[in-house]
Design an enzyme around this catalytic site. Structure first.
Site, PDB file in Angstrom:
ATOM      1  N   CYS A  56       0.843  -1.185   0.000  1.00  0.00           N
ATOM      2  CA  CYS A  56       0.000   0.000   0.000  1.00  0.00           C
ATOM      3  C   CYS A  56       0.886   1.246   0.000  1.00  0.00           C
ATOM      4  O   CYS A  56       1.876   1.337   0.715  1.00  0.00           O
ATOM      5  CB  CYS A  56      -0.934   0.093   1.187  1.00  0.00           C
ATOM      6  SG  CYS A  56      -2.074  -1.272   1.281  1.00  0.00           S
ATOM      7  N   ARG A  90       3.922  -0.253  -4.704  1.00  0.00           N
ATOM      8  CA  ARG A  90       3.639  -0.764  -3.358  1.00  0.00           C
ATOM      9  C   ARG A  90       2.290  -1.482  -3.298  1.00  0.00           C
ATOM     10  O   ARG A  90       1.945  -2.091  -2.292  1.00  0.00           O
ATOM     11  CB  ARG A  90       3.644   0.374  -2.347  1.00  0.00           C
ATOM     12  CG  ARG A  90       4.973   1.079  -2.230  1.00  0.00           C
ATOM     13  CD  ARG A  90       4.895   2.146  -1.173  1.00  0.00           C
ATOM     14  NE  ARG A  90       4.679   1.577   0.126  1.00  0.00           N
ATOM     15  CZ  ARG A  90       5.630   1.213   0.969  1.00  0.00           C
ATOM     16  NH1 ARG A  90       6.887   1.391   0.638  1.00  0.00           N
ATOM     17  NH2 ARG A  90       5.342   0.697   2.136  1.00  0.00           N
ATOM     18  N   TRP A 116      -2.958  -2.662  -1.806  1.00  0.00           N
ATOM     19  CA  TRP A 116      -2.668  -4.089  -1.966  1.00  0.00           C
ATOM     20  C   TRP A 116      -3.605  -4.766  -0.977  1.00  0.00           C
ATOM     21  O   TRP A 116      -3.405  -4.679   0.240  1.00  0.00           O
ATOM     22  CB  TRP A 116      -1.199  -4.378  -1.638  1.00  0.00           C
ATOM     23  CG  TRP A 116      -0.801  -5.794  -1.956  1.00  0.00           C
ATOM     24  CD1 TRP A 116      -0.341  -6.262  -3.149  1.00  0.00           C
ATOM     25  CD2 TRP A 116      -0.814  -6.915  -1.057  1.00  0.00           C
ATOM     26  NE1 TRP A 116      -0.089  -7.613  -3.056  1.00  0.00           N
ATOM     27  CE2 TRP A 116      -0.369  -8.038  -1.787  1.00  0.00           C
ATOM     28  CE3 TRP A 116      -1.163  -7.095   0.274  1.00  0.00           C
ATOM     29  CZ2 TRP A 116      -0.256  -9.300  -1.231  1.00  0.00           C
ATOM     30  CZ3 TRP A 116      -1.062  -8.358   0.835  1.00  0.00           C
ATOM     31  CH2 TRP A 116      -0.606  -9.449   0.087  1.00  0.00           C
ATOM     32  N   ASN A 168      -2.021   1.764   5.966  1.00  0.00           N
ATOM     33  CA  ASN A 168      -1.154   0.674   5.520  1.00  0.00           C
ATOM     34  C   ASN A 168      -0.941  -0.229   6.723  1.00  0.00           C
ATOM     35  O   ASN A 168      -0.437   0.222   7.744  1.00  0.00           O
ATOM     36  CB  ASN A 168       0.180   1.258   5.022  1.00  0.00           C
ATOM     37  CG  ASN A 168       1.154   0.182   4.562  1.00  0.00           C
ATOM     38  OD1 ASN A 168       0.775  -0.964   4.377  1.00  0.00           O
ATOM     39  ND2 ASN A 168       2.405   0.567   4.390  1.00  0.00           N
ATOM     40  N   GLY A 169      -1.351  -1.487   6.616  1.00  0.00           N
ATOM     41  CA  GLY A 169      -1.201  -2.406   7.745  1.00  0.00           C
ATOM     42  C   GLY A 169      -2.465  -3.224   7.919  1.00  0.00           C
ATOM     43  O   GLY A 169      -3.302  -3.296   7.019  1.00  0.00           O
ATOM     44  N   GLU A 198      17.516 -17.449  -7.612  1.00  0.00           N
ATOM     45  CA  GLU A 198      17.176 -16.074  -7.976  1.00  0.00           C
ATOM     46  C   GLU A 198      16.657 -15.998  -9.423  1.00  0.00           C
ATOM     47  O   GLU A 198      15.684 -15.293  -9.707  1.00  0.00           O
ATOM     48  CB  GLU A 198      18.393 -15.155  -7.761  1.00  0.00           C
ATOM     49  CG  GLU A 198      18.218 -13.718  -8.221  1.00  0.00           C
ATOM     50  CD  GLU A 198      17.063 -12.964  -7.546  1.00  0.00           C
ATOM     51  OE1 GLU A 198      16.465 -13.471  -6.588  1.00  0.00           O
ATOM     52  OE2 GLU A 198      16.752 -11.857  -8.021  1.00  0.00           O
ATOM     53  N   LYS A 230      12.896 -14.695 -10.611  1.00  0.00           N
ATOM     54  CA  LYS A 230      12.608 -13.647 -11.613  1.00  0.00           C
ATOM     55  C   LYS A 230      11.622 -14.163 -12.643  1.00  0.00           C
ATOM     56  O   LYS A 230      10.685 -13.474 -13.021  1.00  0.00           O
ATOM     57  CB  LYS A 230      13.897 -13.194 -12.338  1.00  0.00           C
ATOM     58  CG  LYS A 230      14.922 -12.411 -11.553  1.00  0.00           C
ATOM     59  CD  LYS A 230      14.440 -11.126 -10.983  1.00  0.00           C
ATOM     60  CE  LYS A 230      13.858 -11.311  -9.644  1.00  0.00           C
ATOM     61  NZ  LYS A 230      14.209 -10.738  -8.482  1.00  0.00           N
ATOM     62  N   GLU A 249       7.994 -14.653 -11.050  1.00  0.00           N
ATOM     63  CA  GLU A 249       7.217 -13.490 -10.620  1.00  0.00           C
ATOM     64  C   GLU A 249       6.771 -12.602 -11.771  1.00  0.00           C
ATOM     65  O   GLU A 249       5.718 -11.982 -11.672  1.00  0.00           O
ATOM     66  CB  GLU A 249       7.923 -12.691  -9.511  1.00  0.00           C
ATOM     67  CG  GLU A 249       9.233 -12.073  -9.856  1.00  0.00           C
ATOM     68  CD  GLU A 249       9.926 -11.431  -8.653  1.00  0.00           C
ATOM     69  OE1 GLU A 249       9.259 -10.972  -7.714  1.00  0.00           O
ATOM     70  OE2 GLU A 249      11.179 -11.371  -8.667  1.00  0.00           O
ATOM     71  N   HIS A 269      16.539 -36.770  -7.095  1.00  0.00           N
ATOM     72  CA  HIS A 269      15.771 -37.142  -5.896  1.00  0.00           C
ATOM     73  C   HIS A 269      14.312 -36.744  -6.045  1.00  0.00           C
ATOM     74  O   HIS A 269      13.590 -36.690  -5.051  1.00  0.00           O
ATOM     75  CB  HIS A 269      16.394 -36.499  -4.656  1.00  0.00           C
ATOM     76  CG  HIS A 269      17.780 -36.996  -4.389  1.00  0.00           C
ATOM     77  ND1 HIS A 269      18.035 -38.299  -4.045  1.00  0.00           N
ATOM     78  CD2 HIS A 269      18.983 -36.378  -4.465  1.00  0.00           C
ATOM     79  CE1 HIS A 269      19.351 -38.460  -3.888  1.00  0.00           C
ATOM     80  NE2 HIS A 269      19.948 -37.306  -4.154  1.00  0.00           N
ATOM     81  N   LYS A 321       5.995  -4.385  -4.051  1.00  0.00           N
ATOM     82  CA  LYS A 321       7.436  -4.279  -3.843  1.00  0.00           C
ATOM     83  C   LYS A 321       7.830  -4.394  -2.379  1.00  0.00           C
ATOM     84  O   LYS A 321       8.801  -5.033  -2.033  1.00  0.00           O
ATOM     85  CB  LYS A 321       7.937  -2.952  -4.415  1.00  0.00           C
ATOM     86  CG  LYS A 321       9.438  -2.787  -4.259  1.00  0.00           C
ATOM     87  CD  LYS A 321      10.085  -2.404  -5.534  1.00  0.00           C
ATOM     88  CE  LYS A 321      11.585  -2.531  -5.480  1.00  0.00           C
ATOM     89  NZ  LYS A 321      12.036  -3.852  -5.923  1.00  0.00           N
TER      90      LYS A 321
HETATM   91  C1  G6P Z   1       9.212  -8.273  -2.185  1.00  0.00           C
HETATM   92  C2  G6P Z   1       9.791  -7.852  -3.525  1.00  0.00           C
HETATM   93  C3  G6P Z   1      11.063  -8.632  -3.804  1.00  0.00           C
HETATM   94  C4  G6P Z   1      12.049  -8.440  -2.667  1.00  0.00           C
HETATM   95  C5  G6P Z   1      11.434  -8.807  -1.308  1.00  0.00           C
HETATM   96  C6  G6P Z   1      12.322  -8.373  -0.149  1.00  0.00           C
HETATM   97  O1  G6P Z   1       8.757  -9.575  -2.259  1.00  0.00           O
HETATM   98  O2  G6P Z   1       8.866  -8.066  -4.557  1.00  0.00           O
HETATM   99  O3  G6P Z   1      11.628  -8.184  -5.015  1.00  0.00           O
HETATM  100  O4  G6P Z   1      13.176  -9.246  -2.883  1.00  0.00           O
HETATM  101  O5  G6P Z   1      10.186  -8.140  -1.142  1.00  0.00           O
HETATM  102  O6  G6P Z   1      12.434  -6.986  -0.166  1.00  0.00           O
HETATM  103  P1  G6P Z   1      13.582  -6.144   0.515  1.00  0.00           P
HETATM  104  O7  G6P Z   1      13.141  -4.726   0.328  1.00  0.00           O
HETATM  105  O8  G6P Z   1      13.582  -6.541   1.971  1.00  0.00           O
HETATM  106  O9  G6P Z   1      14.863  -6.470  -0.155  1.00  0.00           O
END
Ligand code: G6P
Length: 588
Positions: free
Chosen positions: A2, A28, A72, A98-99, A466, A470, A473, A489, A583
């Site tokens: 949010c 956000r 969100w 937000n929360g 990682e 990517k 997502e 396995h 994010k």
């Molecule tokens: C969210 C974002 C990710 C990020 C994660 C941790 O899930 O979409 O891209 O890696 O949060 O965020 P931070 O700000 O703690 O690195």
């Protein structure tokens, strides 16, 4: 999660100003959005579901006090009614939040009993009605204090009243940052949203509230009302860094900024790094903690520290950290990794560890963020504002810092710096047109598949996780990163004729064993995509990277980022704002 934005000041286009602020905060949360402006002594609202896109707020009247929100969803579906701001029964009070208000049901029952009518399914709406309830017998600010005290959970709220020339805010958990202008003040949930207006900011602490007026800001303890003396700080980012520039998406722009980020880190290693190195040297109990991509950076950190500096470190995801607390004590050092510095599980891990007496080191991108403030020692990642939901340059920045720290621990800091300089060059090669075209073509070829598997060992294992993240997502293709040795396995059962399997083959001790895994997949019909400095006969597709020794996961991940980006484009998706995600994850 949010985005919150508020304005009070001399300008009469507050609605537009807040609306523009929301655009900068949209990463956000982008389920719905809304703006409220006080104009002609009344409250005017506009709310919409979906992304902001080409919307406007032209129909809102002029006014110089406004708040807005990008949502969100937590409580209640994605509908216009559930979008913020929320109003009281009389439409004189507006709230953004937000929360999660954990005790909202009991408060709502109380308010319904008192005759309040609710129009949404959200927890937030109770805040507006509670404010209305208390404001019958006291001032708006006193009612705000009373209301905030009733809320359980981690919440940041901002409220306005149509007759009061104030913007009131309080927080516990979720972030709020105040921006200071000339005869105008701002509030937002993220400092980058304030950059077009001001660089002078104050990050509200948990348990504090603020009253913003046109030309003044007061900060108080929300429990006692005691005035807090505070100092502002100046953001070290520039507004130009928050624009897409020539790029179609923030994600692509941020991918292309990576050589510069890594070069910047190669030139670091000053006093604070020395202090952190000496702190780490003294402990035998070292932890890395982070969430999402940062948790994979943590895993990479554990491998890097072991390989380069022969130091043992435990890598733990933020949401799992609590269950390891029995081992944390005053001799422990916890290194928390976070782009935003606001991820709730990372912050909670740090606060548990602090309570047990551990020292906290932060590797964080946002100056002044909660993690930055709470840490005993900190390194700023230096990636600049990252806007795309999928982390790219902040992840690579974390890896580069971890490499440098590991070399510094082993008293070879110059060697580490040199390696990073070389890595920056190698990233440029990955991004060069000829190579990115190759990745684009591959994305075109495989964009219709249901599964992609990515194999790595050692450091490349964390790279595989990682890369898979990517792809998942932003392209919504199921992608799984795995330790190559684990393949037989279980996961091998999913490999069919033509299943794309990306094999990460750096020029290191993992090479032969991972190559053997590639052969086993090939024997079962898998389509092998090799990312390696060497071309092997088993590859159906070859994506070359140069050999950068201990930093080889950097070009591997950059290759994976580009592949994910082009897969998303091939599938007609917006890589910057993937469905269901946001994010900054500030709720549990
Ligand atoms: C969210 C974002 C990710 C990020 C994660 C941790 O899930 O979409 O891209 O890696 O949060 O965020 P931070 O700000 O703690 O690195």
């Amino acid at each position: 999660m949010c985005g919150v934005f508020g304005y009070i000041g001399h300008r009469s286009n507050a609605a537009l100003l807040v609306f523009e602020g929301l655009k900068r905060l949209e990463y956000r949360g982008y389920d719905s959005w809304g703006v409220v402006v006080v104009g002609r002594g009344k409250i005017y609202v506009k709310k919409k579901t979906g992304k902001i896109g080409g919307a406007t707020v032209d129909e809102l009247p002029p006014g110089s006090l406004a708040i807005g929100h990008t949502r969100w969803a937590t409580h209640g579906g994605v509908t216009e009614k559930n979008a913020h701001p929320h109003l009281d029964c009389t439409h004189t009070i507006a709230v953004i939040h937000n929360g999660i208000v954990e005790n909202y049901e009991s408060i709502q029952a109380e308010l319904v009993h008192a005759g309040h009518r609710f129009v949404s399914e959200t927890d937030t709406e109770i805040i507006a009605h509670l404010l209305e309830f208390y404001a019958h017998n006291m001032s708006f600010i006193e009612a705000f204090v009373k209301t905030f005290q009733r809320l359980e959970g981690l919440n940041a709220i901002v409220a306005i009243h149509h007759k009061e020339r104030v913007l009131v805010a309080a927080k516990k958990g979720s972030p709020l940052v105040i921006g200071f202008g000339k005869k105008e003040n701002f509030i937002a949930s993220d400092p980058s949203a304030l950059l077009p207006h001001t660089k002078e900011v104050y990050f509200l602490e948990d348990g504090q509230m603020a009253v913003l007026r046109d030309a003044s800001v007061s900060v108080m303890e929300s429990a006692s009302q005691k005035v807090v003396k505070f100092s502002t700080q100046i953001l070290d980012w520039d507004v130009s860094q928050t624009h897409k520039g020539e790029f179609h998406h923030f994600m692509l722009k941020e991918i292309y900024e990576q050589p510069q980020v890594v070069l910047g880190i190669a030139g670091s290693g000053g006093e604070e790094v020395k202090r952190i190195v000496s702190l780490i040297r003294k402990t035998k109990d070292l932890y890395f903690v982070g969430c999402g991509s940062a948790s994979y950076a943590c895993l990479a950190g554990a491998y890097l520290f072991s390989k380069i500096a022969q130091r043992r470190a435990h890598a733990i995801a933020g949401s799992e950290f609590l269950y390891h607390l029995d081992f944390i004590n005053t001799k422990s050092v916890v290194v928390a990794l976070s782009q935003s510095g606001e991820t709730i599980d990372t912050l909670e891990s740090v606060s548990y560890a602090k309570r047990k007496g551990a020292k906290i080191v932060a590797l964080v991108n946002v100056l002044g963020s909660s993690l930055y403030r709470v840490a005993d020692a900190k390194i700023l990642i230096g990636a600049g504002p990252e806007k795309a939901v999928a982390s790219t340059k902040a992840f690579i920045g974390k890896i580069a810092h971890l490499i440098l720290l590991a070399y510094a621990l082993d008293k070879r800091v110059k060697e580490g710096q040199e390696l990073l300089r070389k890595s920056a060059e190698v990233i440029r090669e990955v991004l060069a047109e000829k190579n990115s075209d190759r990745i684009k073509k591959l994305a075109h070829r495989i964009c219709g598949v249901n599964h992609i598997f990515i194999l790595g060992r050692g450091l490349s294992y964390s790279a595989s996780l990682e890369c898979a993240m990517k792809i998942k997502e932003i392209s919504y293709i199921h992608a799984e990163g795995l330790a190559a040795g684990e393949l037989k396995h279980g996961t091998l059962a999913l490999v069919e004729k033509g299943t794309p399997c990306i094999v990460l083959l750096p020029n290191d001790e993992t090479y032969a064993a991972t190559l053997a895994g590639a052969m086993e997949i090939k024997a079962r019909g898998g389509y092998i995509i090799g990312i390696s400095p060497k071309k092997e006969g088993v590859f159906d597709e070859y994506l070359p990277i140069a050999d950068v020794g201990d930093a080889s996961m950097i070009p591997m991940v950059v290759t994976g980022q580009l592949l994910a980006y082009y897969l998303a484009l091939e599938r007609g998706l917006d890589p910057d704002m993937p469905r269901n995600l946001a994010k900054s994850v500030t709720v549990r």
